[in-house]
Design an enzyme around this catalytic site. Structure first.
Site, short mmCIF file in Angstrom:
data_model
loop_
_atom_site.label_atom_id
_atom_site.label_comp_id
_atom_site.label_asym_id
_atom_site.label_seq_id
_atom_site.Cartn_x
_atom_site.Cartn_y
_atom_site.Cartn_z
N HIS A 151 18.93 -48.78 15.15
CA HIS A 151 19.61 -49.96 14.81
C HIS A 151 19.22 -50.71 13.45
CE1 HIS A 151 22.23 -52.95 17.45
NE2 HIS A 151 22.15 -53.26 16.01
N ARG B 151 28.95 -50.22 17.67
CA ARG B 151 28.56 -50.48 19.06
C ARG B 151 28.43 -49.63 19.87
NH1 ARG B 151 27.65 -54.54 16.85
NH2 ARG B 151 28.57 -56.57 16.90
#
Length: 302
Positions: A265, A217
């Site tokens: 990502h 995260r």
């Protein structure tokens, strides 16, 4: 059973066929009378954000492993299950292992410049310490692959729950786990307790020259503290796959920093072909009144 597919439209072509193959008894729809749905397959960003009309649904099944954008929805009253996809876990383990091996072997030290740098032999993996923050499904998969190569793996989780073959610290023992981390992999969830956790103090706890790999995260790390730790040599390198703002703005200093590797990502993706059977099993459990898999604890946020 009637199931609502409440996700961005772009997800429908990727998911619908796999879901229907895995659960042929399901009628999968994108719209209809809210009172008539038995369950919801959900991802943020679609047309449906207000879940209150779907009071009869016995399950909201997330298509995402992270549920921080779902669990905070005030209209959510139904049981929420997070996605645990064996394909995602395998992909995450491969990503982390690949970068850990690059750090371990010092591959960036061999510039293609005509200089013969013989004698820079790295230690064996058994002599290298790796710490994994977050020992959920993904953390355990990463730890298992790293252990398979021979790394000495330490784990940390809020609960400190034991994991076979890994010394796991919990609660107030974060500093102990960090102090061992020649290579640190961060896979903690996004919660109030973890946001900004990797601040200047905790980064300073790492061994000098440590590598940090963050595919978990973006909120876990304080960007300015990380850049400062890299600039003074406290950290040797940072591999970053997740960010506070995505896509990462072109002007962000991470892009140009010589000790930062940015990936967009892509560390782990949920794959419909491996995730659909997990969804199907949870739908059947919901219809039969059996315990659900991977149920989210609303207070913890994951």
């Amino acid at each position: 059973m009637r199931v609502l597919f409440a996700a961005p439209q772009d997800d429908w072509p990727r998911w619908s066929a796999a879901l229907c193959r895995a659960c042929p008894e399901m009628e999968l729809l994108q719209s209809g009378d809210p009172a008539g749905f038995d369950a919801i397959i959900y991802a943020p960003g679609g047309e449906i954000e207000d879940l209150s009309p779907y009071a009869n649904a016995k399950l909201v099944q997330s298509l995402w492993a992270g549920v921080e954008r779902i669990v905070t929805n005030p209209t959510l009253t139904q049981p929420l299950a997070r996605m645990v996809d064996p394909g995602l876990a395998q992909g995450m383990a491969e990503y982390c292992t690949g970068w850990a091996m690059r750090a371990h072997l010092g591959m960036d030290g061999y510039a293609q410049d005509g200089v013969w740098r013989n004698g820079r032999n790295p230690p064996l993996a058994r002599d290298r310490n790796v710490t994994v923050l977050g020992m959920g499904e993904l953390g355990r998969a990463v730890a298992a692959m790293l252990r398979g190569i021979g790394f000495r793996v330490t784990g940390y989780s809020a609960s400190g729950r034991p994991v076979e073959g890994v010394e796991v610290f919990g609660g107030g023992d974060l500093d102990i786990a960090l102090a061992r981390a020649e290579i640190l992999v961060t896979l903690l969830p996004d919660t109030a307790a973890t946001r900004g956790l990797m601040d200047a103090r905790h980064l300073a706890t790492l061994p000098r020259g440590a590598w940090l790999i963050n595919p978990g995260r973006g909120t876990l790390i304080e960007d300015e503290a990380l850049l400062a730790a890299l600039d003074r040599g406290q950290l040797g390198h940072a591999v970053l796959d997740v960010f506070r703002t995505e896509p990462l703005p072109a002007e962000h200093p991470f892009w140009a920093h010589p000790r930062v590797s940015v990936t967009p990502h892509i560390a782990a993706a949920t794959r419909p072909e491996t995730a659909a059977p997990v969804v199907a099993e949870n739908l059947r459990r919901a219809m039969d009144g059996r315990p659900l898999l991977h149920l989210v604890d609303r207070e913890r946020g994951y």
